[in-house]
Design an enzyme around this catalytic site. Sequence first.
Site, PDB file in Angstrom:
ATOM      1  N   TYR A  50      37.819  46.551  32.929  1.00  0.00           N
ATOM      2  CA  TYR A  50      36.949  45.635  32.179  1.00  0.00           C
ATOM      3  C   TYR A  50      35.654  46.332  31.763  1.00  0.00           C
ATOM      4  CZ  TYR A  50      40.000  42.038  34.250  1.00  0.00           C
ATOM      5  OH  TYR A  50      41.070  41.287  34.660  1.00  0.00           O
ATOM      6  N   HIS A 108      46.069  46.755  39.625  1.00  0.00           N
ATOM      7  CA  HIS A 108      45.974  45.899  38.432  1.00  0.00           C
ATOM      8  C   HIS A 108      47.349  45.581  37.824  1.00  0.00           C
ATOM      9  CE1 HIS A 108      42.907  44.883  35.042  1.00  0.00           C
ATOM     10  NE2 HIS A 108      43.923  44.051  35.006  1.00  0.00           N
TER      11      HIS A 108
HETATM   12  N1  LIG Z   1      45.009  40.652  36.398  1.00  0.00           N
HETATM   13  C1  LIG Z   1      45.171  40.626  35.098  1.00  0.00           C
HETATM   14  O1  LIG Z   1      46.039  41.318  34.558  1.00  0.00           O
HETATM   15  C2  LIG Z   1      44.299  39.748  34.261  1.00  0.00           C
HETATM   16  C3  LIG Z   1      44.610  39.507  32.913  1.00  0.00           C
HETATM   17  C4  LIG Z   1      43.783  38.651  32.178  1.00  0.00           C
HETATM   18  C5  LIG Z   1      42.665  38.072  32.780  1.00  0.00           C
HETATM   19  N2  LIG Z   1      42.373  38.346  34.089  1.00  0.00           N
HETATM   20  C6  LIG Z   1      41.193  37.715  34.760  1.00  0.00           C
HETATM   21  O2  LIG Z   1      41.281  36.310  34.600  1.00  0.00           O
HETATM   22  C7  LIG Z   1      40.040  35.817  34.087  1.00  0.00           C
HETATM   23  C8  LIG Z   1      40.231  34.556  33.300  1.00  0.00           C
HETATM   24  O3  LIG Z   1      41.195  34.717  32.294  1.00  0.00           O
HETATM   25  P1  LIG Z   1      40.860  34.631  30.718  1.00  0.00           P
HETATM   26  O4  LIG Z   1      39.416  34.896  30.494  1.00  0.00           O
HETATM   27  O5  LIG Z   1      41.870  35.484  30.052  1.00  0.00           O
HETATM   28  O6  LIG Z   1      41.253  33.133  30.351  1.00  0.00           O
HETATM   29  P2  LIG Z   1      40.776  31.652  30.753  1.00  0.00           P
HETATM   30  O7  LIG Z   1      39.816  31.695  31.886  1.00  0.00           O
HETATM   31  O8  LIG Z   1      42.020  30.871  30.868  1.00  0.00           O
HETATM   32  O9  LIG Z   1      40.059  31.166  29.432  1.00  0.00           O
HETATM   33  C9  LIG Z   1      38.806  31.625  29.036  1.00  0.00           C
HETATM   34  C10 LIG Z   1      38.464  30.955  27.712  1.00  0.00           C
HETATM   35  O10 LIG Z   1      38.444  29.534  27.911  1.00  0.00           O
HETATM   36  C11 LIG Z   1      37.191  29.015  27.519  1.00  0.00           C
HETATM   37  N3  LIG Z   1      36.855  27.959  28.495  1.00  0.00           N
HETATM   38  C12 LIG Z   1      36.600  28.144  29.828  1.00  0.00           C
HETATM   39  N4  LIG Z   1      36.353  26.966  30.427  1.00  0.00           N
HETATM   40  C13 LIG Z   1      36.443  26.008  29.459  1.00  0.00           C
HETATM   41  C14 LIG Z   1      36.285  24.599  29.453  1.00  0.00           C
HETATM   42  N5  LIG Z   1      35.988  23.922  30.569  1.00  0.00           N
HETATM   43  N6  LIG Z   1      36.457  23.932  28.264  1.00  0.00           N
HETATM   44  C15 LIG Z   1      36.756  24.608  27.150  1.00  0.00           C
HETATM   45  N7  LIG Z   1      36.930  25.941  27.087  1.00  0.00           N
HETATM   46  C16 LIG Z   1      36.769  26.648  28.231  1.00  0.00           C
HETATM   47  C17 LIG Z   1      36.230  30.172  27.542  1.00  0.00           C
HETATM   48  O11 LIG Z   1      35.259  30.015  26.529  1.00  0.00           O
HETATM   49  P3  LIG Z   1      33.657  30.134  26.797  1.00  0.00           P
HETATM   50  O12 LIG Z   1      33.413  31.453  27.458  1.00  0.00           O
HETATM   51  O13 LIG Z   1      33.094  30.073  25.420  1.00  0.00           O
HETATM   52  O14 LIG Z   1      33.283  28.964  27.644  1.00  0.00           O
HETATM   53  C18 LIG Z   1      37.135  31.358  27.202  1.00  0.00           C
HETATM   54  O15 LIG Z   1      37.277  31.495  25.796  1.00  0.00           O
HETATM   55  C19 LIG Z   1      39.520  37.009  33.270  1.00  0.00           C
HETATM   56  O16 LIG Z   1      38.147  36.872  32.986  1.00  0.00           O
HETATM   57  C20 LIG Z   1      39.846  38.149  34.200  1.00  0.00           C
HETATM   58  O17 LIG Z   1      38.869  38.220  35.244  1.00  0.00           O
HETATM   59  C21 LIG Z   1      43.176  39.164  34.835  1.00  0.00           C
END
Ligand SMILES: NC(=O)c1ccc[n+]([C@@H]2O[C@H](COP(=O)([O-])OP(=O)(O)OC[C@H]3O[C@@H](n4cnc5c(N)ncnc54)[C@H](OP(=O)(O)O)[C@@H]3O)[C@@H](O)[C@H]2O)c1
Length: 278
Positions: A50, A108
């Site tokens: 990241y 990862h």
């Molecule tokens: N291990 C892996 O391979 C892997 C892969 C992908 C992700 N990850 C981890 O998982 C974390 C979360 O996943 P992600 O960021 O892909 O997806 P997510 O948390 O499912 O979605 C994030 C998105 O949803 C929006 N959001 C969040 N809360 C909300 C709410 N209450 N109402 C409306 N919209 C909302 C955010 O916008 P705003 O920011 O504008 O609020 C952002 O655009 C990542 O940050 C990372 O740490 C790990």
Amino acid sequence: MSIPHHTLNDGSELPAVGFGTYPLNGAEGVEAIVSAIRNGYRLLDTAVNYGNEEEVGEAVRRSGVPREELWLTSKIPGRHHGYEDAVASTKESLHRLGVDHLDLHLIHWPNPSVDRYPEAWRALVDLQKQGLVRSIGVSNFTEAHLSRIIADSGVTPAVNQVEMHPYFTQAGMRAVHERLGIRTEAWSPMGKRSAPFAEPAVAEAAERHGVTPGQVVVRWHVQLGSVPIPKSATPQRQRQNLDVFGFELTDDEVAAISALDRPDGRLFDGDPDTHEEM
Ligand SMILES: NC(=O)c1ccc[n+]([C@@H]2O[C@H](COP(=O)([O-])OP(=O)(O)OC[C@H]3O[C@@H](n4cnc5c(N)ncnc54)[C@H](OP(=O)(O)O)[C@@H]3O)[C@@H](O)[C@H]2O)c1
């Protein structure tokens, strides 16, 4: 706000909801992460890939919350799967974060065609013994990958962080985790760009409980026992996503949200058996 915890298979206590930090970078990223910590998040999820471990460390120091109250998670990238590389990678993560230990460190991706994840796992087992990492786990591992490292090392990961949201509910892997004593962490827990907030199963539950659709999705994870790590750069949504312990979905509501699962619901569009994430 007090967050419930899950006791992991190594005895550590993992907060039931965490904060995802990708792609929060630079000064704005630090601001957003400080805000998340001040809004009550204690589990923070970062990774070498990241490129924001320094920002996470800076946010921890600026937050005013004592380091020992936080659960810092990072991840070893695919290019560091050799034993010595994994040890060096972990020490570099500690250096960038400015801390003397990680609370959870994950592999990862298994990168199966490189086939060195068992080496990375042995490094994590030793790093845990040395106290540089408190809990050890993996991410994006299938049942076959899990079985292999458990047989090879005798040590079961505490956590497997996998894609999970209402369109991709991971029923199969959750059953595997249950059998092995592994806690499921959910990445993209909201469904990211295709969040199911307008689905009647979600929107109507939100209406009934007087909460937002986002809170319903986080609560669905909590009731299934998976640990969601939603990312939000918006302080108001950060607060909402953590404020999920004052209401309870009925079994029917949980089942209706789980029924949104669909064959094309996965966000990840590669082949998990051959995908390389370096
Ligand atoms: N291990 C892996 O391979 C892997 C892969 C992908 C992700 N990850 C981890 O998982 C974390 C979360 O996943 P992600 O960021 O892909 O997806 P997510 O948390 O499912 O979605 C994030 C998105 O949803 C929006 N959001 C969040 N809360 C909300 C709410 N209450 N109402 C409306 N919209 C909302 C955010 O916008 P705003 O920011 O504008 O609020 C952002 O655009 C990542 O940050 C990372 O740490 C790990």
